[in-house]
Design a protein around this motif. Structure first.
Motif, PDB file in Angstrom:
ATOM      1  N   ASP A  51      -6.423  -9.273  -5.285  1.00 22.47           N
ATOM      2  CA  ASP A  51      -7.670  -8.506  -5.282  1.00 22.47           C
ATOM      3  C   ASP A  51      -7.605  -7.364  -4.271  1.00 22.47           C
ATOM      4  O   ASP A  51      -8.059  -6.248  -4.546  1.00 22.47           O
ATOM      5  CB  ASP A  51      -8.871  -9.405  -4.976  1.00 22.47           C
ATOM      6  CG  ASP A  51      -9.231 -10.327  -6.127  1.00 22.47           C
ATOM      7  OD1 ASP A  51      -8.736 -10.097  -7.266  1.00 22.47           O
ATOM      8  OD2 ASP A  51     -10.001 -11.276  -5.886  1.00 22.47           O
ATOM      9  N   ASP A  54      -5.246  -4.725  -5.660  1.00 19.34           N
ATOM     10  CA  ASP A  54      -5.911  -3.980  -6.733  1.00 19.34           C
ATOM     11  C   ASP A  54      -6.836  -2.912  -6.175  1.00 19.34           C
ATOM     12  O   ASP A  54      -6.925  -1.810  -6.721  1.00 19.34           O
ATOM     13  CB  ASP A  54      -6.702  -4.923  -7.646  1.00 19.34           C
ATOM     14  CG  ASP A  54      -5.808  -5.762  -8.540  1.00 19.34           C
ATOM     15  OD1 ASP A  54      -4.601  -5.448  -8.661  1.00 19.34           O
ATOM     16  OD2 ASP A  54      -6.317  -6.743  -9.121  1.00 19.34           O
ATOM     17  N   ALA A  55      -7.526  -3.233  -5.088  1.00 18.80           N
ATOM     18  CA  ALA A  55      -8.434  -2.254  -4.488  1.00 18.80           C
ATOM     19  C   ALA A  55      -7.677  -1.044  -3.957  1.00 18.80           C
ATOM     20  O   ALA A  55      -8.172   0.078  -4.017  1.00 18.80           O
ATOM     21  CB  ALA A  55      -9.233  -2.909  -3.366  1.00 18.80           C
ATOM     22  N   ASN A  58      -6.230   0.870  -7.251  1.00 23.38           N
ATOM     23  CA  ASN A  58      -7.253   1.456  -8.111  1.00 23.38           C
ATOM     24  C   ASN A  58      -8.467   1.850  -7.279  1.00 23.38           C
ATOM     25  O   ASN A  58      -9.547   1.286  -7.447  1.00 23.38           O
ATOM     26  CB  ASN A  58      -7.670   0.459  -9.200  1.00 23.38           C
ATOM     27  CG  ASN A  58      -6.486   0.002 -10.015  1.00 23.38           C
ATOM     28  OD1 ASN A  58      -5.734   0.823 -10.509  1.00 23.38           O
ATOM     29  ND2 ASN A  58      -6.313  -1.294 -10.149  1.00 23.38           N
ATOM     30  N   PRO A  59      -8.299   2.818  -6.376  1.00 21.49           N
ATOM     31  CA  PRO A  59      -9.438   3.201  -5.541  1.00 21.49           C
ATOM     32  C   PRO A  59     -10.532   3.859  -6.381  1.00 21.49           C
ATOM     33  O   PRO A  59     -10.284   4.320  -7.498  1.00 21.49           O
ATOM     34  CB  PRO A  59      -8.834   4.193  -4.557  1.00 21.49           C
ATOM     35  CG  PRO A  59      -7.641   4.748  -5.257  1.00 21.49           C
ATOM     36  CD  PRO A  59      -7.125   3.625  -6.127  1.00 21.49           C
TER      37      PRO A  59
END
Length: 68
Positions: A51, A54-55, A58-59
């Protein structure tokens, strides 16, 4: 246009040795402490780490790209 903003970055050997590897070891040790403290399966921590990754990958979209 976002593709134009992506830059290829490679760490130097010194950055790998002095910053990146120690940081990775510290994160792994911290995760192991969390597993022990929470008494949770390692898979729970791996989901947490995914998680977080992913942050970073994919900002939130930006309105303006100053590099283009």
């Amino acid at each position: 246009m976002a593709e134009k903003c992506k830059k290829t970055w490679q760490p130097s050997d010194e950055q790998v040795d002095k910053i990146i590897l120690p940081a990775m070891q510290e994160i792994a040790q911290q995760c192991a402490r969390h597993i022990n403290e929470l008494q949770c399966p390692p898979e729970f921590i791996s989901v947490m780490l995914r998680d977080i990754a992913d942050a970073f990958e994919n900002p939130a979209p930006e309105d303006d790209c100053s590099c283009c």
